[in-house]
Design a protein around this motif. Structure first.
Motif, PDB file in Angstrom:
ATOM      1  N   LEU A   1      -2.683   4.913   9.202  1.00  0.00           N
ATOM      2  CA  LEU A   1      -2.210   5.927  10.147  1.00  0.00           C
ATOM      3  C   LEU A   1      -1.085   5.469  11.075  1.00  0.00           C
ATOM      4  N   MET A   2      -1.132   4.233  11.522  1.00  0.00           N
ATOM      5  CA  MET A   2      -0.157   3.804  12.524  1.00  0.00           C
ATOM      6  C   MET A   2       1.302   3.932  12.067  1.00  0.00           C
ATOM      7  N   PRO A   3       1.650   3.560  10.844  1.00  0.00           N
ATOM      8  CA  PRO A   3       3.054   3.726  10.423  1.00  0.00           C
ATOM      9  C   PRO A   3       3.491   5.187  10.294  1.00  0.00           C
ATOM     10  N   LEU A   4       2.556   6.110  10.271  1.00  0.00           N
ATOM     11  CA  LEU A   4       2.891   7.526  10.125  1.00  0.00           C
ATOM     12  C   LEU A   4       3.173   8.215  11.456  1.00  0.00           C
ATOM     13  N   GLN A   5       3.019   7.487  12.555  1.00  0.00           N
ATOM     14  CA  GLN A   5       3.282   8.078  13.870  1.00  0.00           C
ATOM     15  C   GLN A   5       4.773   8.378  14.006  1.00  0.00           C
ATOM     16  N   GLU A   6       5.078   9.554  14.504  1.00  0.00           N
ATOM     17  CA  GLU A   6       6.464   9.973  14.696  1.00  0.00           C
ATOM     18  C   GLU A   6       7.068   9.283  15.924  1.00  0.00           C
ATOM     19  N   LYS A   7       8.375   9.317  16.055  1.00  0.00           N
ATOM     20  CA  LYS A   7       9.056   8.667  17.180  1.00  0.00           C
ATOM     21  C   LYS A   7       8.638   9.245  18.525  1.00  0.00           C
TER      22      LYS A   7
ATOM     23  N   MET B   1       0.857  -1.163   0.000  1.00  0.00           N
ATOM     24  CA  MET B   1       0.000   0.000   0.000  1.00  0.00           C
ATOM     25  C   MET B   1       0.906   1.231   0.000  1.00  0.00           C
ATOM     26  N   ALA B   2       0.755   2.068  -0.969  1.00  0.00           N
ATOM     27  CA  ALA B   2       1.551   3.289  -1.071  1.00  0.00           C
ATOM     28  C   ALA B   2       0.781   4.453  -0.481  1.00  0.00           C
ATOM     29  N   VAL B   3       1.362   5.076   0.507  1.00  0.00           N
ATOM     30  CA  VAL B   3       0.743   6.242   1.141  1.00  0.00           C
ATOM     31  C   VAL B   3       1.763   7.366   1.125  1.00  0.00           C
ATOM     32  N   LEU B   4       1.384   8.492   0.574  1.00  0.00           N
ATOM     33  CA  LEU B   4       2.265   9.650   0.609  1.00  0.00           C
ATOM     34  C   LEU B   4       2.244  10.269   1.991  1.00  0.00           C
ATOM     35  N   TRP B   5       3.380  10.605   2.491  1.00  0.00           N
ATOM     36  CA  TRP B   5       3.441  11.293   3.779  1.00  0.00           C
ATOM     37  C   TRP B   5       2.906  12.697   3.583  1.00  0.00           C
ATOM     38  N   PRO B   6       2.095  13.183   4.506  1.00  0.00           N
ATOM     39  CA  PRO B   6       1.526  14.521   4.334  1.00  0.00           C
ATOM     40  C   PRO B   6       2.579  15.613   4.244  1.00  0.00           C
ATOM     41  N   GLN B   7       3.719  15.425   4.903  1.00  0.00           N
ATOM     42  CA  GLN B   7       4.713  16.492   4.915  1.00  0.00           C
ATOM     43  C   GLN B   7       5.517  16.573   3.619  1.00  0.00           C
ATOM     44  N   THR B   8       5.284  15.657   2.670  1.00  0.00           N
ATOM     45  CA  THR B   8       6.016  15.707   1.406  1.00  0.00           C
ATOM     46  C   THR B   8       5.215  16.344   0.283  1.00  0.00           C
ATOM     47  N   SER B   9       3.991  16.671   0.532  1.00  0.00           N
ATOM     48  CA  SER B   9       3.165  17.227  -0.540  1.00  0.00           C
ATOM     49  C   SER B   9       3.271  18.745  -0.596  1.00  0.00           C
ATOM     50  N   ILE B  10       2.907  19.276  -1.728  1.00  0.00           N
ATOM     51  CA  ILE B  10       2.908  20.723  -1.947  1.00  0.00           C
ATOM     52  C   ILE B  10       1.448  21.158  -2.025  1.00  0.00           C
ATOM     53  N   PRO B  11       1.050  22.236  -1.341  1.00  0.00           N
ATOM     54  CA  PRO B  11      -0.362  22.622  -1.329  1.00  0.00           C
ATOM     55  C   PRO B  11      -0.947  22.755  -2.729  1.00  0.00           C
ATOM     56  N   HIS B  12      -2.091  22.160  -2.902  1.00  0.00           N
ATOM     57  CA  HIS B  12      -2.893  22.291  -4.113  1.00  0.00           C
ATOM     58  C   HIS B  12      -2.183  21.816  -5.382  1.00  0.00           C
ATOM     59  N   GLU B  13      -1.254  20.864  -5.227  1.00  0.00           N
ATOM     60  CA  GLU B  13      -0.534  20.350  -6.376  1.00  0.00           C
ATOM     61  C   GLU B  13      -1.119  19.023  -6.879  1.00  0.00           C
TER      62      GLU B  13
ATOM     63  N   LEU C   1      -5.628  10.704  16.389  1.00  0.00           N
ATOM     64  CA  LEU C   1      -6.183  10.013  17.562  1.00  0.00           C
ATOM     65  C   LEU C   1      -7.703   9.914  17.503  1.00  0.00           C
ATOM     66  N   MET C   2      -8.366  10.954  17.033  1.00  0.00           N
ATOM     67  CA  MET C   2      -9.828  10.880  16.898  1.00  0.00           C
ATOM     68  C   MET C   2     -10.208   9.815  15.870  1.00  0.00           C
TER      69      MET C   2
ATOM     70  N   GLY D   1       5.686  10.044  19.298  1.00  0.00           N
ATOM     71  CA  GLY D   1       4.298   9.671  19.543  1.00  0.00           C
ATOM     72  C   GLY D   1       3.279  10.537  18.823  1.00  0.00           C
ATOM     73  N   SER D   2       3.720  11.573  18.160  1.00  0.00           N
ATOM     74  CA  SER D   2       2.800  12.484  17.487  1.00  0.00           C
ATOM     75  C   SER D   2       2.601  12.080  16.032  1.00  0.00           C
ATOM     76  N   TRP D   3       1.635  12.710  15.428  1.00  0.00           N
ATOM     77  CA  TRP D   3       1.438  12.650  13.974  1.00  0.00           C
ATOM     78  C   TRP D   3       1.480  14.098  13.534  1.00  0.00           C
ATOM     79  N   TRP D   4       2.142  14.380  12.455  1.00  0.00           N
ATOM     80  CA  TRP D   4       2.127  15.771  12.035  1.00  0.00           C
ATOM     81  C   TRP D   4       1.656  15.905  10.609  1.00  0.00           C
ATOM     82  N   ASP D   5       0.845  16.916  10.448  1.00  0.00           N
ATOM     83  CA  ASP D   5       0.245  17.199   9.158  1.00  0.00           C
ATOM     84  C   ASP D   5       1.157  18.170   8.408  1.00  0.00           C
ATOM     85  N   PHE D   6       0.661  18.801   7.438  1.00  0.00           N
ATOM     86  CA  PHE D   6       1.437  19.677   6.570  1.00  0.00           C
ATOM     87  C   PHE D   6       2.206  20.735   7.361  1.00  0.00           C
ATOM     88  N   PRO D   7       3.523  20.899   7.103  1.00  0.00           N
ATOM     89  CA  PRO D   7       4.351  21.806   7.923  1.00  0.00           C
ATOM     90  C   PRO D   7       4.236  23.292   7.586  1.00  0.00           C
ATOM     91  N   LEU D   8       3.190  23.672   6.883  1.00  0.00           N
ATOM     92  CA  LEU D   8       3.038  25.058   6.478  1.00  0.00           C
ATOM     93  C   LEU D   8       2.698  25.967   7.668  1.00  0.00           C
TER      94      LEU D   8
END
Length: 92
Positions: A53-59, A1-13, A81-82, A61-68
């Motif tokens: 979601l589980m593999p995307l958890q940071e070391k 299963m290929a999942v793009l990490w949210p922090q690698t995307s460019i807004p609206h691309e 978590l929700m 314990g957090s998950w982070w969305d777009f770094p903008l």
């Protein structure tokens, strides 16, 4: 299963110009949608969402969305978590 990490995307691309910072938001609402289908189907979708979601958890314990923005870690963790809470298997 290929999942793009949210922090690698460019807004609206991406397809349909949807921004990467809706990654966890979208998964949360997908989890809400599982409440509208039969439990057998819902269980499969919930397991799939959790598996994404589980593999995307940071070391830390957090998950982070777009770094903008400066709230990406709190926002991403809250929505992850929700989502996972809605995907939990029922207890005994």
């Amino acid at each position: 299963m290929a999942v793009l990490w949210p922090q690698t995307s460019i807004p609206h691309e991406s397809w349909f110009q949807v921004a990467g910072y809706f990654f966890y938001y979208g998964h949360y609402y997908a989890a809400l949608c599982t409440e509208q289908v039969e439990e057998q189907s819902a269980r499969r979708y919930k397991d799939y969402l959790a598996a994404i979601l589980m593999p995307l958890q940071e070391k830390d314990g957090s998950w982070w969305d777009f770094p903008l923005y400066n709230y990406h870690q709190q926002y991403g963790t809250a929505f992850a978590l929700m989502t996972l809470a809605r995907c939990r298997k029922p207890g005994p």
